[in-house]
Scaffold this motif. Structure first.
Motif, PDB file in Angstrom:
ATOM      1  N   CYS A  56     -34.325  -4.095   6.449  1.00 52.40           N
ATOM      2  CA  CYS A  56     -33.932  -3.035   5.522  1.00 52.40           C
ATOM      3  C   CYS A  56     -33.668  -3.631   4.137  1.00 52.40           C
ATOM      4  O   CYS A  56     -32.729  -4.407   3.964  1.00 52.40           O
ATOM      5  CB  CYS A  56     -32.679  -2.330   6.040  1.00 52.40           C
TER       6      CYS A  56
ATOM      7  N   MET B 134     -21.766   0.910  10.622  1.00 48.93           N
ATOM      8  CA  MET B 134     -22.943   1.706  10.964  1.00 48.93           C
ATOM      9  C   MET B 134     -23.386   1.401  12.399  1.00 48.93           C
ATOM     10  O   MET B 134     -23.672   2.308  13.182  1.00 48.93           O
ATOM     11  CB  MET B 134     -24.075   1.364   9.982  1.00 48.93           C
TER      12      MET B 134
ATOM     13  N   THR C 129     -35.344   1.525   7.072  1.00 53.07           N
ATOM     14  CA  THR C 129     -34.509   2.237   6.105  1.00 53.07           C
ATOM     15  C   THR C 129     -33.111   2.437   6.684  1.00 53.07           C
ATOM     16  O   THR C 129     -32.891   2.276   7.889  1.00 53.07           O
ATOM     17  CB  THR C 129     -35.103   3.620   5.786  1.00 53.07           C
ATOM     18  N   THR C 130     -32.210   2.816   5.827  1.00 51.87           N
ATOM     19  CA  THR C 130     -30.856   3.126   6.279  1.00 51.87           C
ATOM     20  C   THR C 130     -30.887   4.282   7.275  1.00 51.87           C
ATOM     21  O   THR C 130     -30.145   4.280   8.261  1.00 51.87           O
ATOM     22  CB  THR C 130     -29.956   3.471   5.076  1.00 51.87           C
TER      23      THR C 130
ATOM     24  N   HIS D 142     -26.588  -3.464   1.660  1.00 44.31           N
ATOM     25  CA  HIS D 142     -25.421  -3.029   2.432  1.00 44.31           C
ATOM     26  C   HIS D 142     -24.490  -4.217   2.593  1.00 44.31           C
ATOM     27  O   HIS D 142     -24.950  -5.343   2.772  1.00 44.31           O
ATOM     28  CB  HIS D 142     -25.822  -2.538   3.829  1.00 44.31           C
TER      29      HIS D 142
ATOM     30  N   ALA E 179     -32.025  -4.124  11.023  1.00 36.26           N
ATOM     31  CA  ALA E 179     -31.219  -4.224   9.800  1.00 36.26           C
ATOM     32  C   ALA E 179     -31.749  -5.307   8.864  1.00 36.26           C
ATOM     33  O   ALA E 179     -31.696  -5.152   7.638  1.00 36.26           O
ATOM     34  CB  ALA E 179     -29.764  -4.500  10.150  1.00 36.26           C
TER      35      ALA E 179
ATOM     36  N   LEU F  28     -31.695   2.927  10.599  1.00 31.00           N
ATOM     37  CA  LEU F  28     -30.539   2.231  11.162  1.00 31.00           C
ATOM     38  C   LEU F  28     -29.546   3.235  11.750  1.00 31.00           C
ATOM     39  O   LEU F  28     -29.010   3.027  12.838  1.00 31.00           O
ATOM     40  CB  LEU F  28     -29.841   1.381  10.099  1.00 31.00           C
ATOM     41  N   CYS F  29     -29.324   4.309  11.020  1.00 30.01           N
ATOM     42  CA  CYS F  29     -28.385   5.335  11.494  1.00 30.01           C
ATOM     43  C   CYS F  29     -28.912   6.064  12.727  1.00 30.01           C
ATOM     44  O   CYS F  29     -28.134   6.535  13.552  1.00 30.01           O
ATOM     45  CB  CYS F  29     -28.100   6.342  10.383  1.00 30.01           C
TER      46      CYS F  29
ATOM     47  N   GLU G 156     -32.621  -2.108   1.524  1.00 28.46           N
ATOM     48  CA  GLU G 156     -31.514  -1.446   0.835  1.00 28.46           C
ATOM     49  C   GLU G 156     -30.252  -2.297   0.981  1.00 28.46           C
ATOM     50  O   GLU G 156     -29.967  -2.799   2.063  1.00 28.46           O
ATOM     51  CB  GLU G 156     -31.304  -0.050   1.423  1.00 28.46           C
TER      52      GLU G 156
ATOM     53  N   SER H  36     -20.185  -2.537   5.998  1.00 28.19           N
ATOM     54  CA  SER H  36     -20.845  -1.239   6.167  1.00 28.19           C
ATOM     55  C   SER H  36     -21.897  -1.305   7.275  1.00 28.19           C
ATOM     56  O   SER H  36     -22.047  -0.356   8.043  1.00 28.19           O
ATOM     57  CB  SER H  36     -21.462  -0.742   4.857  1.00 28.19           C
ATOM     58  N   LEU H  37     -22.601  -2.426   7.381  1.00 30.27           N
ATOM     59  CA  LEU H  37     -23.563  -2.587   8.474  1.00 30.27           C
ATOM     60  C   LEU H  37     -22.844  -2.597   9.821  1.00 30.27           C
ATOM     61  O   LEU H  37     -23.304  -1.991  10.793  1.00 30.27           O
ATOM     62  CB  LEU H  37     -24.367  -3.879   8.304  1.00 30.27           C
TER      63      LEU H  37
END
Length: 123
Positions: A47, A59, A18-19, A51, A44, A22-23, A49, A55-56
Motif C-alpha cells: 500500500c 486497522m 489500497t487502504t 500510514h 499492507a 486493507l480495511c 498510501e 494506524s496500521l
C-alpha cells in the motif's frame, strides 16, 4: 534510469493495494491470527498510501475475528509485532478455554445419563 527500471519492475501498479483493501481484508473463521496477520501485513506492504504504525495496527486489529478482538479492547498496541504477540496468546487462551468448556460438557452429559438411568431404575 536504473532506479526507475527497478521501481517499475518490483512495484508494478497492478501489485499495489489500497487502504480500502486493507480495511476489507478480514480474518476468516478458520484463519489463525498468525496466518491472518502475515497475509494482512503482506498486503499492507504493497500500500503506497502513508500510514503510521499505530494506524496500521488499529486497522488490522479491527479486522480480527470478534473473539480475539474483544479481548484486545483497551490495549494500546503500537506495532503489528505487538498485535501479533498479544493476539496469538489470546487466541491460544481462547482455544484452551473452549477445550476446557468442551470437557465440562461431556462430564455434564455423563452425569445427565447417569441421573436418567437412576430415575428409570427407581421407578
Amino acid at each position: 534510469m536504473s532506479q526507475l527500471r527497478f521501481l517499475t519492475h518490483f512495484f508494478d501498479k497492478d501489485d499495489k493495494s489500497t487502504t480500502a483493501q486493507l480495511c476489507a481484508t478480514k480474518q476468516a473463521h478458520n484463519d489463525s491470527v498468525d496466518s491472518f496477520l502475515k497475509r494482512w501485513r503482506a498486503l499492507a506492504v504493497k500500500c503506497p498510501e502513508p500510514h503510521s504504525h499505530e494506524s496500521l495496527t488499529d486497522m488490522c486489529r479491527m479486522n480480527l475475528n470478534s473473539k480475539p478482538r474483544l479481548k484486545l479492547v483497551g490495549l494500546k498496541l503500537k506495532t503489528l509485532g505487538e498485535l501479533l504477540a498479544v493476539a496469538t496468546e489470546t487466541e491460544a487462551a481462547l482455544k484452551d478455554h473452549e477445550k476446557e468448556k468442551g470437557g465440562l460438557r461431556s462430564e455434564e452429559a455423563s452425569l445427565r445419563s447417569l441421573v436418567r438411568g437412576f430415575c428409570v431404575l427407581s421407578i
